[in-house]
Write a protein that holds these residues in place. Sequence first.
Motif, PDB file in Angstrom:
ATOM      1  N   TYR A  24      48.206  40.951  41.562  1.00 42.23           N
ATOM      2  CA  TYR A  24      49.242  39.914  41.621  1.00 42.23           C
ATOM      3  C   TYR A  24      49.971  39.914  40.289  1.00 42.23           C
ATOM      4  CZ  TYR A  24      46.237  38.375  45.448  1.00 42.23           C
ATOM      5  OH  TYR A  24      45.487  38.328  46.594  1.00 42.23           O
ATOM      6  N   CYS A  25      51.293  40.069  40.316  1.00 43.97           N
ATOM      7  CA  CYS A  25      52.076  40.126  39.083  1.00 43.97           C
ATOM      8  C   CYS A  25      53.181  39.070  39.075  1.00 43.97           C
ATOM      9  CB  CYS A  25      52.706  41.504  38.918  1.00 43.97           C
ATOM     10  SG  CYS A  25      51.516  42.856  38.767  1.00 43.97           S
ATOM     11  N   PHE A  26      53.501  38.612  37.880  1.00 44.81           N
ATOM     12  CA  PHE A  26      54.585  37.651  37.713  1.00 44.81           C
ATOM     13  C   PHE A  26      55.100  37.757  36.289  1.00 44.81           C
ATOM     14  CE2 PHE A  26      50.503  35.643  37.031  1.00 44.81           C
ATOM     15  CZ  PHE A  26      50.647  34.986  35.808  1.00 44.81           C
ATOM     16  N   GLY A  27      56.349  37.344  36.100  1.00 49.49           N
ATOM     17  CA  GLY A  27      56.932  37.356  34.767  1.00 49.49           C
ATOM     18  C   GLY A  27      56.251  36.325  33.874  1.00 49.49           C
ATOM     19  N   TYR A  28      56.032  36.663  32.639  1.00 48.43           N
ATOM     20  CA  TYR A  28      55.377  35.759  31.686  1.00 48.43           C
ATOM     21  C   TYR A  28      56.101  34.414  31.634  1.00 48.43           C
ATOM     22  CZ  TYR A  28      53.305  34.094  27.324  1.00 48.43           C
ATOM     23  OH  TYR A  28      52.656  33.344  26.377  1.00 48.43           O
ATOM     24  N   ASP A  29      57.428  34.462  31.751  1.00 50.34           N
ATOM     25  CA  ASP A  29      58.233  33.234  31.678  1.00 50.34           C
ATOM     26  C   ASP A  29      58.193  32.413  32.973  1.00 50.34           C
ATOM     27  OD1 ASP A  29      59.616  35.132  33.115  1.00 50.34           O
ATOM     28  OD2 ASP A  29      61.500  34.917  32.003  1.00 50.34           O
ATOM     29  N   GLN A  30      57.504  32.915  34.015  1.00 50.26           N
ATOM     30  CA  GLN A  30      57.406  32.170  35.281  1.00 50.26           C
ATOM     31  C   GLN A  30      56.305  31.114  35.240  1.00 50.26           C
ATOM     32  OE1 GLN A  30      57.505  35.958  37.862  1.00 50.26           O
ATOM     33  NE2 GLN A  30      58.228  34.347  39.216  1.00 50.26           N
ATOM     34  N   GLY A  31      55.497  31.132  34.210  1.00 48.37           N
ATOM     35  CA  GLY A  31      54.449  30.124  34.087  1.00 48.37           C
ATOM     36  C   GLY A  31      53.131  30.715  33.650  1.00 48.37           C
ATOM     37  N   GLY A  32      52.107  29.864  33.658  1.00 45.84           N
ATOM     38  CA  GLY A  32      50.771  30.279  33.252  1.00 45.84           C
ATOM     39  C   GLY A  32      49.808  30.191  34.416  1.00 45.84           C
ATOM     40  N   LEU A  33      48.558  30.483  34.141  1.00 43.93           N
ATOM     41  CA  LEU A  33      47.534  30.469  35.184  1.00 43.93           C
ATOM     42  C   LEU A  33      46.762  29.156  35.176  1.00 43.93           C
ATOM     43  CD1 LEU A  33      46.142  34.089  34.808  1.00 43.93           C
ATOM     44  CD2 LEU A  33      47.512  33.185  36.696  1.00 43.93           C
ATOM     45  N   PHE A  34      46.583  28.602  36.354  1.00 41.42           N
ATOM     46  CA  PHE A  34      45.796  27.387  36.544  1.00 41.42           C
ATOM     47  C   PHE A  34      44.735  27.741  37.580  1.00 41.42           C
ATOM     48  CE2 PHE A  34      44.920  23.284  38.607  1.00 41.42           C
ATOM     49  CZ  PHE A  34      44.713  22.476  37.497  1.00 41.42           C
ATOM     50  N   VAL A  35      43.488  27.663  37.186  1.00 40.05           N
ATOM     51  CA  VAL A  35      42.382  28.046  38.067  1.00 40.05           C
ATOM     52  C   VAL A  35      41.613  26.775  38.407  1.00 40.05           C
ATOM     53  CG1 VAL A  35      40.397  29.580  38.349  1.00 40.05           C
ATOM     54  CG2 VAL A  35      42.256  30.231  36.790  1.00 40.05           C
TER      55      VAL A  35
END
Length: 134
Positions: free
Chosen positions: A91-102
């Motif tokens: 799963y990939c996303f741009g760094y500027d799209q947000g962070g990870l919440f687990v």
Amino acid sequence: LSAPSGLTHESHRKDVEQVYLRCSEGSIEWMYPTGALIVNLRPNTSPASYKHLTVCIKPFKDSAGANIYLEKTGELKLLVRDGDRRPGKVYCFGYDQGGLFVEATPQQDISRKITGFQYELMNKAIASDLHTVS
């Protein structure tokens, strides 16, 4: 977890912990997940270069016990549902799209649950074709 004061594990279910990672790649393993983790990726690069970064995560094949979200300004977008068994899926996303919440999912028995994934930060140009990698 219990204490003479009557404090039990149940009372900590809503705890949110923040984790700061400076490495551009590595893995996270969360044993007996309860509550939630905010994963802050802070690479040792200039903040100006952040907009050129892509974050990719690959859940461990036996990862269980939590949902993984992309979080930005309080809004959550589900990336990986607990129990989603797609071995090798990236799963990939741009760094500027947000962070990870687990966020841990309610479990009868957390003693057998471990949530984990590999992560890597890379230049967007290199990562552009990783979105479909499995």
